[in-house]
Write a protein that holds these residues in place. Sequence first.
Motif, PDB file in Angstrom:
ATOM      1  N   SER A 132     -13.225 -16.324 -37.714  1.00 29.81           N
ATOM      2  CA  SER A 132     -12.145 -15.329 -37.706  1.00 29.81           C
ATOM      3  C   SER A 132     -11.448 -15.280 -36.348  1.00 29.81           C
ATOM      4  O   SER A 132     -10.968 -14.230 -35.914  1.00 29.81           O
ATOM      5  N   ASP A 180      -8.071 -19.557 -36.433  1.00 29.10           N
ATOM      6  CA  ASP A 180      -8.048 -19.332 -37.884  1.00 29.10           C
ATOM      7  C   ASP A 180      -6.754 -18.712 -38.388  1.00 29.10           C
ATOM      8  O   ASP A 180      -6.458 -18.794 -39.583  1.00 29.10           O
ATOM      9  N   TYR A 181      -5.998 -18.078 -37.492  1.00 29.20           N
ATOM     10  CA  TYR A 181      -4.774 -17.409 -37.937  1.00 29.20           C
ATOM     11  C   TYR A 181      -3.502 -18.043 -37.381  1.00 29.20           C
ATOM     12  O   TYR A 181      -2.406 -17.540 -37.616  1.00 29.20           O
TER      13      TYR A 181
END
Length: 392
Positions: free
Chosen positions: A15, A20-21
């Motif tokens: 996360s 991850d983003y």
Amino acid sequence: MKYDFDKVIQRQGTSSLKWDYAGERFGNKDLLPLWVADMDFESPEPVVDAVKKRASHGIYGYTGRSMSCHESIINWMKKRHGWGIKMDWLTYTPGVVPALSIAILAFTNPGDKIIVQTPVYYPFFSVIKNNGRQILDNELKLVDGKYTMDFDDLEEKIDSSVKMLILCSPHNPVGRVWSKEELKRLAKICVEKDIIIISDEIHSDIIFKGSRHIPIAALSEEIADRTITCIAPSKTFNIAGLSASVAIISNKGLKKNFDNIVEGLGIASGNVFGITAMEAAYTHGEEWLSELLNYLEDNMNYVKEYIDENIPEIKVDKVEGTYLLWLNCKGLNLSQDELKKFMYGTAGVALNDGTTFGKSGEGYMRMNIGCPRVYLVEGLKRIETAVRGVRK
């Protein structure tokens, strides 16, 4: 070296905002992320060990801050920055950005103007606007490749509605470590105009050879009397996810007002692991930091040399502090939207859009060099390959 900063650690699937983003944010799932300001290095071994030991206890109830925690901060500030602070000056917050918001609520009223010096760390804009205050932009000047404060512009713009200045020291994204003369002149204006100084000094430990960070509040008691200094171990020791920071306020009246907001918001208690990591970092992290600074400086030199030799359309100057480089991409002759599409799509590298730091960031991108060098090698090769296509 005791620590291996070349070690590649898989961060996908944790996360991680950075990894991850990035695809969701930039529209390309195959990006190499060199953007948000956290590093791809393991935190110092004493910090990791302290967190593991605390976690092994198995009970994570409400946690206070011991005398040794307070002393770790006091000793760190004295040793690293020559500033003698006291325990009753400390107020703990969950981060520097929340501390900025707390200060705005404590010392200004809706509609008041707050000075920022752009291009600057973009959350400054949101904490001002979201709290119903107005931004007053005192844009930095670029003189012979070096950013300086525009004091004439500042004095001309100040009126009775200006109540606060948020100082970024060292400066993100341009990497300046402000000299004593610059800080004195800025402080003199704030004293004369009765302006509160909120000094974001989160990058104050990431300083390269030839420069020295000076806390603005350490200049004199008169300046300290109107200054809230915000520090944190988060950037220095790569523990931003543990939400631990400190506001240093020597003026009892200012501190009382600040503390009232902290208590009113119910955010004084802190995170058990943040408290543990903060104390361990400030007590035992100096050896790791020394090695980190050498590695980061080598990374900076590598990026500078590579770009100068292989991508002359992009200009980059060495910074005095932070692990962030400010890339001048104007030589690519692209609009800002085209530049973003070029970096995120064609090159496949996630960098921060320069315009998020203010209108003077047009034509710029910010690069995070706090990573194993293999990532920089790959990222620069991707950019060089993409630029070759533009040359054609």
